[in-house]
Design a protein around this motif. Structure first.
Motif, mmCIF file in Angstrom:
data_model
loop_
_atom_site.group_PDB
_atom_site.id
_atom_site.type_symbol
_atom_site.label_atom_id
_atom_site.label_comp_id
_atom_site.label_asym_id
_atom_site.label_seq_id
_atom_site.Cartn_x
_atom_site.Cartn_y
_atom_site.Cartn_z
ATOM 1 N N PHE A 1 -13.117 -5.789 5.130
ATOM 2 C CA PHE A 1 -12.377 -6.394 4.022
ATOM 3 C C PHE A 1 -12.330 -5.443 2.830
ATOM 4 C CE2 PHE A 1 -12.207 -8.817 0.097
ATOM 5 C CZ PHE A 1 -11.298 -9.830 0.330
ATOM 6 N N PHE A 2 -13.491 -4.954 2.407
ATOM 7 C CA PHE A 2 -13.528 -4.095 1.222
ATOM 8 C C PHE A 2 -13.012 -2.690 1.509
ATOM 9 C CE2 PHE A 2 -16.253 -7.467 -0.423
ATOM 10 C CZ PHE A 2 -15.740 -7.583 -1.710
ATOM 11 N N TYR A 3 -13.125 -2.251 2.760
ATOM 12 C CA TYR A 3 -12.556 -0.947 3.125
ATOM 13 C C TYR A 3 -11.037 -0.984 2.969
ATOM 14 C CZ TYR A 3 -11.660 3.323 5.807
ATOM 15 O OH TYR A 3 -11.240 4.578 6.196
ATOM 16 N N ILE A 4 -10.416 -2.013 3.505
ATOM 17 C CA ILE A 4 -8.964 -2.140 3.401
ATOM 18 C C ILE A 4 -8.551 -2.349 1.953
ATOM 19 C CG2 ILE A 4 -6.961 -3.544 4.055
ATOM 20 C CD1 ILE A 4 -8.403 -4.117 6.711
ATOM 21 N N LEU A 5 -9.316 -3.133 1.247
ATOM 22 C CA LEU A 5 -9.005 -3.414 -0.157
ATOM 23 C C LEU A 5 -8.962 -2.130 -0.980
ATOM 24 C CD1 LEU A 5 -8.595 -5.932 -2.046
ATOM 25 C CD2 LEU A 5 -10.998 -5.676 -2.637
ATOM 26 N N GLU A 6 -9.899 -1.242 -0.731
ATOM 27 C CA GLU A 6 -9.998 -0.021 -1.524
ATOM 28 C C GLU A 6 -9.080 1.093 -1.033
ATOM 29 O OE1 GLU A 6 -14.075 1.180 -1.877
ATOM 30 O OE2 GLU A 6 -14.741 -0.811 -2.484
ATOM 31 N N LYS A 7 -8.841 1.154 0.281
ATOM 32 C CA LYS A 7 -8.108 2.301 0.820
ATOM 33 C C LYS A 7 -6.711 1.972 1.326
ATOM 34 C CE LYS A 7 -11.904 5.347 1.916
ATOM 35 N NZ LYS A 7 -12.315 6.469 2.784
ATOM 36 N N HIS A 8 -6.442 0.706 1.603
ATOM 37 C CA HIS A 8 -5.147 0.348 2.186
ATOM 38 C C HIS A 8 -4.593 -0.933 1.569
ATOM 39 C CE1 HIS A 8 -5.343 3.449 5.301
ATOM 40 N NE2 HIS A 8 -6.607 3.126 5.460
ATOM 41 N N LYS A 9 -4.662 -1.024 0.267
ATOM 42 C CA LYS A 9 -4.200 -2.256 -0.389
ATOM 43 C C LYS A 9 -2.717 -2.502 -0.165
ATOM 44 C CE LYS A 9 -3.583 -0.145 -4.999
ATOM 45 N NZ LYS A 9 -4.043 1.211 -4.651
ATOM 46 N N ASP A 10 -1.966 -1.435 0.174
ATOM 47 C CA ASP A 10 -0.537 -1.591 0.447
ATOM 48 C C ASP A 10 -0.277 -2.362 1.741
ATOM 49 O OD1 ASP A 10 -1.704 0.825 1.612
ATOM 50 O OD2 ASP A 10 0.281 1.171 2.458
ATOM 51 N N LYS A 11 -1.297 -2.472 2.589
ATOM 52 C CA LYS A 11 -1.146 -3.181 3.859
ATOM 53 C C LYS A 11 -1.483 -4.672 3.747
ATOM 54 C CE LYS A 11 -2.266 0.887 6.696
ATOM 55 N NZ LYS A 11 -0.886 1.086 7.181
ATOM 56 N N TYR B 1 -7.534 -5.030 -7.241
ATOM 57 C CA TYR B 1 -6.612 -4.486 -6.263
ATOM 58 C C TYR B 1 -5.538 -5.470 -5.818
ATOM 59 C CZ TYR B 1 -9.702 -0.452 -5.740
ATOM 60 O OH TYR B 1 -10.450 0.690 -5.981
ATOM 61 N N SER B 2 -5.804 -6.744 -5.937
ATOM 62 C CA SER B 2 -4.826 -7.703 -5.429
ATOM 63 C C SER B 2 -4.925 -9.036 -6.161
ATOM 64 C CB SER B 2 -5.046 -7.939 -3.931
ATOM 65 O OG SER B 2 -4.116 -8.876 -3.430
ATOM 66 N N LYS B 3 -3.780 -9.656 -6.371
ATOM 67 C CA LYS B 3 -3.716 -10.986 -6.980
ATOM 68 C C LYS B 3 -3.369 -12.056 -5.939
ATOM 69 C CE LYS B 3 -4.270 -9.010 -10.986
ATOM 70 N NZ LYS B 3 -5.607 -9.054 -11.654
ATOM 71 N N LYS B 4 -3.156 -11.624 -4.687
ATOM 72 C CA LYS B 4 -2.735 -12.546 -3.637
ATOM 73 C C LYS B 4 -3.964 -13.172 -2.986
ATOM 74 C CE LYS B 4 1.153 -9.432 -2.717
ATOM 75 N NZ LYS B 4 1.787 -8.534 -1.712
ATOM 76 N N ILE B 5 -4.613 -14.054 -3.707
ATOM 77 C CA ILE B 5 -5.879 -14.621 -3.260
ATOM 78 C C ILE B 5 -5.734 -16.124 -3.041
ATOM 79 C CG2 ILE B 5 -8.321 -14.952 -3.820
ATOM 80 C CD1 ILE B 5 -8.016 -12.532 -5.722
ATOM 81 N N LYS B 6 -6.242 -16.590 -1.907
ATOM 82 C CA LYS B 6 -6.224 -18.015 -1.594
ATOM 83 C C LYS B 6 -7.618 -18.453 -1.182
ATOM 84 C CE LYS B 6 -3.872 -21.389 1.385
ATOM 85 N NZ LYS B 6 -2.828 -21.563 2.433
ATOM 86 N N LYS B 7 -8.081 -19.560 -1.739
ATOM 87 C CA LYS B 7 -9.394 -20.098 -1.389
ATOM 88 C C LYS B 7 -9.270 -20.983 -0.155
ATOM 89 C CE LYS B 7 -11.961 -18.488 -4.788
ATOM 90 N NZ LYS B 7 -12.610 -19.356 -5.777
ATOM 91 N N LEU B 8 -10.225 -20.841 0.758
ATOM 92 C CA LEU B 8 -10.249 -21.651 1.978
ATOM 93 C C LEU B 8 -11.572 -22.391 2.092
ATOM 94 C CD1 LEU B 8 -8.879 -19.185 4.715
ATOM 95 C CD2 LEU B 8 -7.599 -20.968 3.524
ATOM 96 N N ASP B 9 -11.527 -23.582 2.695
ATOM 97 C CA ASP B 9 -12.800 -24.235 3.018
ATOM 98 C C ASP B 9 -13.310 -23.658 4.344
ATOM 99 O OD1 ASP B 9 -11.411 -25.491 5.132
ATOM 100 O OD2 ASP B 9 -11.046 -27.297 3.960
#
Length: 226
Positions: A9-19, A40-48
């Motif tokens: 999760f954090f690898y993609i967030l830091e290195k491939h946020k365009d994906k 890095y991103s504002k597209k966040i959704k909370k899940l139960d």
């Protein structure tokens, strides 16, 4: 495509946020983690928990999931100008594939060919801790024709096989391919006959085998640093 697990999760967030299409959180993050995510991103959704488990198909998501763009395999021809590529013949376990790709990327291999008809690429991305997104990976199950074409391009073909020459006693060629066989059956004889040399790892304590990903790491390191 859904991937999950804190490390990838954090690898993609830091290195491939365009994906990233969308991020899903199923836990309360530490402040530093949440700050990094929102940076890095504002597209966040909370899940139960129930919905997160469903999205991860029961996998250990650790509360961190994301929807990313579909994976793009490279073409086989794109790898012909490299100096060291790896072929994984009929290896089916995504954990092994992911671990091999992670080692290949870390140690300096330039491309990986999955010689199989299909693969659960989301699992490979996860188990490679994201390294699959930075490695050129081709999908091509016609291994005999590939070997012929690679030989024509000047590649020396090594195959990992029981009883092969001790990897620590050879001088690897500059332009080479390393073929690793499936977990249970190895590499068929008709393929071994097309290869230039079989290599293996000398064992001790009357033990005759290693997990394919562990064996690959040893062979790969020797191929590059030998």
């Amino acid at each position: 495509m859904i991937v999950y697990g804190k490390q990838v999760f954090f690898y993609i967030l830091e290195k491939h946020k365009d994906k990233i299409n969308e991020i899903f959180l199923a836990k309360e993050c530490e402040k530093s983690e949440f700050t990094k995510i929102t940076k890095y991103s504002k597209k966040i959704k909370k899940l139960d928990f129930k919905n997160a488990q469903s999205l991860a198909r029961g996998g250990n998501h650790q509360g961190f999931l994301m929807d990313i763009k579909e994976f793009d395999f490279c073409e086989f021809n794109e790898l012909k100008d490299k100096n060291f590529i790896v072929i994984l013949y009929n290896i089916s376990d995504v954990g092994n594939i992911g671990a091999i790709i992670r080692s290949a990327y870390a140690l300096g291999a330039e491309g990986v060919i999955l010689a199989t008809k299909s693969v659960a690429v989301d699992g490979v991305i996860r188990t490679s801790s994201g390294a699959a997104l930075d490695m050129k990976i081709a999908l091509n199950d016609d291994i005999l024709n590939m070997i012929n074409e690679l030989k024509q391009k000047g590649f020396y073909i090594y195959a990992s096989a029981s009883g092969g020459n001790n990897i620590h006693q050879i001088t690897p060629k500059d332009k080479k391919v390393l073929i690793m066989g499936s977990e249970g059956f190895g590499i068929p004889s008709k393929i071994l006959k097309k290869c230039d040399e079989c290599v293996g790892i000398k064992m001790h304590n009357d033990f005759d085998s290693l997990n394919v990903s562990a064996a690959f790491a040893i062979l790969c390191d020797r191929m590059i640093n030998g």
